[in-house]
Design an enzyme around this catalytic site. Structure first.
Site, PDB file in Angstrom:
ATOM      1  N   GLU A  45      57.908  23.578  25.729  1.00  0.00           N
ATOM      2  CA  GLU A  45      57.696  24.276  24.261  1.00  0.00           C
ATOM      3  C   GLU A  45      56.229  25.113  24.608  1.00  0.00           C
ATOM      4  O   GLU A  45      55.308  24.696  24.771  1.00  0.00           O
ATOM      5  CB  GLU A  45      57.449  23.229  23.326  1.00  0.00           C
ATOM      6  N   GLU A  70      49.880  24.750  24.898  1.00  0.00           N
ATOM      7  CA  GLU A  70      49.252  25.326  23.744  1.00  0.00           C
ATOM      8  C   GLU A  70      47.867  25.947  24.240  1.00  0.00           C
ATOM      9  O   GLU A  70      47.142  25.210  25.056  1.00  0.00           O
ATOM     10  CB  GLU A  70      48.859  24.138  22.641  1.00  0.00           C
ATOM     11  N   ASP A 121      53.204  33.550  17.650  1.00  0.00           N
ATOM     12  CA  ASP A 121      52.381  34.743  17.000  1.00  0.00           C
ATOM     13  C   ASP A 121      53.271  36.132  17.062  1.00  0.00           C
ATOM     14  O   ASP A 121      53.597  36.502  18.169  1.00  0.00           O
ATOM     15  CB  ASP A 121      51.328  34.851  18.034  1.00  0.00           C
ATOM     16  N   LYS A 125      50.958  44.462  15.663  1.00  0.00           N
ATOM     17  CA  LYS A 125      50.847  45.852  15.916  1.00  0.00           C
ATOM     18  C   LYS A 125      51.503  46.199  17.407  1.00  0.00           C
ATOM     19  O   LYS A 125      51.812  45.487  18.210  1.00  0.00           O
ATOM     20  CB  LYS A 125      49.370  46.122  16.559  1.00  0.00           C
ATOM     21  N   GLU A 197      55.972  22.069  11.612  1.00  0.00           N
ATOM     22  CA  GLU A 197      54.972  22.169  10.606  1.00  0.00           C
ATOM     23  C   GLU A 197      55.267  23.595   9.840  1.00  0.00           C
ATOM     24  O   GLU A 197      55.344  23.519   8.573  1.00  0.00           O
ATOM     25  CB  GLU A 197      53.598  21.911  10.936  1.00  0.00           C
TER      26      GLU A 197
END
Length: 221
Positions: A45, A70, A121, A125, A197
């Site tokens: 992940e 992460e 994320d 832009k 979450e």
């Protein structure tokens, strides 16, 4: 979204037995099965957040190995807290703290069986489009280590990011096998779904969840 700093998070990560030390990552390239002590499939992940999704997966599927990736220590440490609550006999889940930009430095050809991208994320832009985890640039990276029959699963509540991701697939080695614009009301694709979450938070606000599954393209696609 501004992330709240967690005091001592980096130190906690460095001292945790379930986190692969950053300085050792490249040495495991092509040898990740040795970390788990078996030859079971390895799923990753990318951008695991606080870890609810991958922790639940590891519990449900003891014959599959999982790596949570992460880049933010203050987020990863929350995943470690969940890991510490698991039965010590569960040995199919480890973590990596790194930026996904260098992901091809640590995984070798055909080493990974599946990739999960959850609520990535959006980098809104246009000039940052190549940083999106579903961009053609990142898809080219995944192509280097994902097995021939491997799948990529992507979920988000961000329609702009989802539409971008759909369009990007035309420029990649992958194609869409399944897609939904309302996951929680799609009986087929929602079967067995594990909410992150963020997913719970957004869906409780009434936001639809978008999901697509990608497979490697062949001459007929």
């Amino acid at each position: 979204m501004r992330l709240r700093n967690v005091k001592g998070a980096r130190e906690d990560i460095q001292n945790n037995a379930y986190v692969i030390p950053e300085e050792e990552l490249s040495t495991h390239k092509g040898k990740w099965s040795e970390i788990f002590g078996n030859t079971n499939p390895i799923m990753i992940e990318v951008g695991m957040g606080k870890g609810r999704f991958i922790t639940e997966l590891a519990q449900r599927n003891p014959d599959i190995n999982y790596l949570g990736i992460e880049k933010f220590s203050s987020v990863l440490v929350r995943g470690l807290e969940k890991r510490e609550q698991l039965d010590p006999q569960i040995n199919n889940l480890f973590y990596i703290r790194m930026d996904a930009d260098t992901i091809t430095d640590i995984f070798d050809k055909d080493e990974i069986s599946g990739i999960y991208l959850n609520f990535s994320d959006p980098w809104p832009k246009d000039r940052h489009a190549k940083r999106r985890l579903t961009s053609r640039q990142f898809m080219a990276k995944y192509d280097k280590f994902l097995k021939e029959d491997g799948k990529i699963e992507f979920k988000t509540d961000n329609r702009a990011l989802f539409d971008f991701s759909v369009d990007e697939t035309n420029e990649t080695a992958f194609y869409i096998t399944d897609i939904t614009y309302d996951l929680h009301n799609d009986e087929k694709m929602n079967e067995g779904n594990i909410m992150t979450e963020y997913e719970q938070k957004f869906s409780e606000k009434g936001n639809p969840i978008f999901k697509m599954i990608l497979a490697r393209r062949n001459k007929n696609c």
